[in-house]
Design a protein around this motif. Structure first.
Motif, PDB file in Angstrom:
ATOM      1  N   ASN A 159       1.101  -0.949  -0.048  1.00  0.00           N
ATOM      2  CA  ASN A 159       0.462   0.014   0.054  1.00  0.00           C
ATOM      3  C   ASN A 159       1.151   1.149  -0.302  1.00  0.00           C
ATOM      4  N   HIS A 160       1.466   1.469  -0.889  1.00  0.00           N
ATOM      5  CA  HIS A 160       2.180   2.703  -1.232  1.00  0.00           C
ATOM      6  C   HIS A 160       1.857   3.711  -2.308  1.00  0.00           C
ATOM      7  N   LYS A 161       2.225   3.214  -3.573  1.00  0.00           N
ATOM      8  CA  LYS A 161       2.298   3.867  -4.623  1.00  0.00           C
ATOM      9  C   LYS A 161       1.045   4.020  -4.987  1.00  0.00           C
ATOM     10  N   LYS A 162       0.219   5.414  -5.527  1.00  0.00           N
ATOM     11  CA  LYS A 162      -0.804   4.771  -5.354  1.00  0.00           C
ATOM     12  C   LYS A 162      -1.016   4.254  -7.282  1.00  0.00           C
ATOM     13  N   ASP A 163      -0.302   4.874  -8.088  1.00  0.00           N
ATOM     14  CA  ASP A 163      -0.047   4.866  -9.708  1.00  0.00           C
ATOM     15  C   ASP A 163       0.472   3.362 -10.197  1.00  0.00           C
ATOM     16  N   GLU A 164       1.067   2.724  -9.053  1.00  0.00           N
ATOM     17  CA  GLU A 164       2.317   1.504  -9.441  1.00  0.00           C
ATOM     18  C   GLU A 164       1.667   0.319  -8.664  1.00  0.00           C
ATOM     19  N   LEU A 165       2.268  -0.669  -9.128  1.00  0.00           N
ATOM     20  CA  LEU A 165       2.158  -2.066  -8.666  1.00  0.00           C
ATOM     21  C   LEU A 165       2.242  -2.169  -7.486  1.00  0.00           C
ATOM     22  N   CYS A 166       3.323  -2.213  -6.548  1.00  0.00           N
ATOM     23  CA  CYS A 166       3.871  -2.682  -4.842  1.00  0.00           C
ATOM     24  C   CYS A 166       3.801  -3.715  -4.368  1.00  0.00           C
ATOM     25  N   HIS A 167       5.662  -4.115  -4.198  1.00  0.00           N
ATOM     26  CA  HIS A 167       5.552  -5.279  -3.827  1.00  0.00           C
ATOM     27  C   HIS A 167       6.110  -5.076  -2.725  1.00  0.00           C
ATOM     28  N   ILE A 168       5.632  -6.086  -1.477  1.00  0.00           N
ATOM     29  CA  ILE A 168       6.294  -6.336  -0.276  1.00  0.00           C
ATOM     30  C   ILE A 168       6.821  -7.739  -0.853  1.00  0.00           C
ATOM     31  N   TYR A 169       7.439  -8.396  -0.039  1.00  0.00           N
ATOM     32  CA  TYR A 169       7.519  -9.786  -0.159  1.00  0.00           C
ATOM     33  C   TYR A 169       7.773 -11.047   0.835  1.00  0.00           C
ATOM     34  N   ALA A 170       6.833 -12.127   0.800  1.00  0.00           N
ATOM     35  CA  ALA A 170       7.132 -13.090   1.983  1.00  0.00           C
ATOM     36  C   ALA A 170       8.961 -14.104   1.101  1.00  0.00           C
ATOM     37  N   VAL A 171       9.559 -13.991   2.333  1.00  0.00           N
ATOM     38  CA  VAL A 171      10.716 -15.411   1.534  1.00  0.00           C
ATOM     39  C   VAL A 171      11.012 -16.098   2.759  1.00  0.00           C
ATOM     40  N   THR A 172      11.407 -17.105   1.656  1.00  0.00           N
ATOM     41  CA  THR A 172      11.916 -18.387   2.387  1.00  0.00           C
ATOM     42  C   THR A 172      12.946 -19.037   2.234  1.00  0.00           C
ATOM     43  N   ASP A 173      14.259 -19.800   2.431  1.00  0.00           N
ATOM     44  CA  ASP A 173      14.493 -20.723   1.589  1.00  0.00           C
ATOM     45  C   ASP A 173      14.568 -21.661   2.578  1.00  0.00           C
ATOM     46  N   GLY A 174      13.124 -22.723   2.968  1.00  0.00           N
ATOM     47  CA  GLY A 174      12.512 -23.496   3.392  1.00  0.00           C
ATOM     48  C   GLY A 174      13.520 -24.071   4.224  1.00  0.00           C
ATOM     49  N   THR A 175      14.130 -23.395   5.501  1.00  0.00           N
ATOM     50  CA  THR A 175      14.734 -23.540   6.986  1.00  0.00           C
ATOM     51  C   THR A 175      14.197 -22.326   7.689  1.00  0.00           C
ATOM     52  N   GLY A 176      13.844 -21.094   6.971  1.00  0.00           N
ATOM     53  CA  GLY A 176      13.837 -20.127   7.581  1.00  0.00           C
ATOM     54  C   GLY A 176      12.930 -19.399   6.865  1.00  0.00           C
ATOM     55  N   SER A 177      12.036 -17.960   7.737  1.00  0.00           N
ATOM     56  CA  SER A 177      11.204 -17.554   6.466  1.00  0.00           C
ATOM     57  C   SER A 177      10.900 -15.982   6.739  1.00  0.00           C
ATOM     58  N   LEU A 178      10.598 -14.677   5.945  1.00  0.00           N
ATOM     59  CA  LEU A 178      10.948 -13.519   6.629  1.00  0.00           C
ATOM     60  C   LEU A 178       9.632 -12.703   5.747  1.00  0.00           C
ATOM     61  N   LEU A 179       9.265 -11.617   5.926  1.00  0.00           N
ATOM     62  CA  LEU A 179       8.120 -10.775   5.828  1.00  0.00           C
ATOM     63  C   LEU A 179       8.872  -9.930   5.597  1.00  0.00           C
ATOM     64  N   TYR A 180       9.031  -9.203   4.566  1.00  0.00           N
ATOM     65  CA  TYR A 180       9.477  -7.798   4.171  1.00  0.00           C
ATOM     66  C   TYR A 180       8.663  -6.874   3.644  1.00  0.00           C
ATOM     67  N   ALA A 181       7.951  -6.149   4.236  1.00  0.00           N
ATOM     68  CA  ALA A 181       7.585  -5.324   4.332  1.00  0.00           C
ATOM     69  C   ALA A 181       8.320  -4.096   4.328  1.00  0.00           C
TER      70      ALA A 181
END
Length: 281
Positions: A159-181
């Motif tokens: 929820n950031h730049k109103k005229d563009e699809l902006c992403h945050i990311y869920a990230v995992t390597d199979g052993t650990g997971s991160l939400l990069y918001a």
């Protein structure tokens, strides 16, 4: 998974280049972790999240070997997160000599939305000596996982730049997971439901805190940070072991790193700083 915060400041840096507000004066006086360059992060030394305009100086400061970066994952095209000049340099033959790498392997994969694709194409067009084969774009769509190096990413709508699809990311390597918001305001119900459906319990959550004690807008502040943590816990996406990091700090918040850390540490939040390394999983 090793996450390194390369820069942890918002668009103007902290202190702001041309600013003499109380927060900027306080950051200059205190120094250390209060000084924040523009945001980007590195995963396992090979996957870069965003392309900060400060990246060259950051790499020298932190001893980073950017020739080892093979993938670039982009959140959005604001210039503090996507420096197209650097991308043009990566595409130039004379600027990217990697004698230990086969020519057909000398390229950077860039992942992002169709808006990022337009920015990539523009950057290559503006660089007269660009070798287009050096940059390979991969489209990223909300809810669709992709592999970058040894790590998997799931794009989610920010929820950031109103005229563009902006992403945050869920990230995992199979052993650990991160939400990069990073660089987002309060997440939509659609995005929250998508996060809840991933089946992940995050080891770490990195969230925007550019607004600090101020009300959120296209960025989060402390109120929104608390609300997001509560919602993630309610959905079962976080538990008592989940660690929370505040990132993308701005002088507009009126509060420097040291004071924000004192305020938020009792609640289990850690304020990120340039060069900080977090091991996940």
């Amino acid at each position: 998974m090793k996450l390194q915060y390369i820069g942890t400041g918002a668009a103007e840096g902290f202190p702001g280049m041309f600013c003499q507000c109380d927060a900027c004066r306080g950051a200059r006086k205190a120094g250390g972790r209060n000084l924040k360059t523009r945001s980007c992060a590195l995963i396992d030394g090979h996957v870069l999240i965003d392309l900060s305009p400060d990246l060259y100086a950051q790499s020298l400061n932190l001893g980073l070997e950017l020739s080892q970066v093979q993938e670039l994952v982009v959140t959005h095209t604001h210039k503090d997160h996507f420096d197209s000049f650097f991308l043009g340099l990566r595409a130039r033959d004379g600027a990217t000599v990697l004698p230990d790498k086969k020519e057909e392997e000398n390229y950077l994969s860039v992942y992002g939305s169709s808006f990022v694709k337009e920015a990539v194409d523009k950057a290559l067009k503006e660089e007269p000596y660009a070798n287009d084969a050096r940059i390979r774009f991969v489209n990223a769509e909300p809810g669709k996982w992709f592999q970058a190096g040894n790590v998997r990413f799931c794009p989610l709508k920010a929820n950031h730049k109103k005229d563009e699809l902006c992403h945050i990311y869920a990230v995992t390597d199979g052993t650990g997971s991160l939400l990069y918001a990073n660089d987002t305001g309060t997440l939509s119900e659609e995005t929250l439901q998508m996060i809840g459906g991933l089946g992940l319990v995050f080891d770490a959550v990195s969230m925007d805190c550019a607004r600090g004690t101020l009300p959120g807008d296209g960025h989060m502040g402390i109120k929104e940070n608390r609300e997001l943590r509560k919602r993630l816990e309610q959905m079962g996406c976080a538990d008592s072991k989940t660690r929370y990091y505040l990132n993308h700090l701005s002088h507009m918040s009126g509060i420097i790193h040291d004071d924000l850390q004192k305020l938020m540490a009792p609640e289990g939040f850690t304020v990120s700083y340039d060069g900080m390394i977090v091991y996940i999983g």
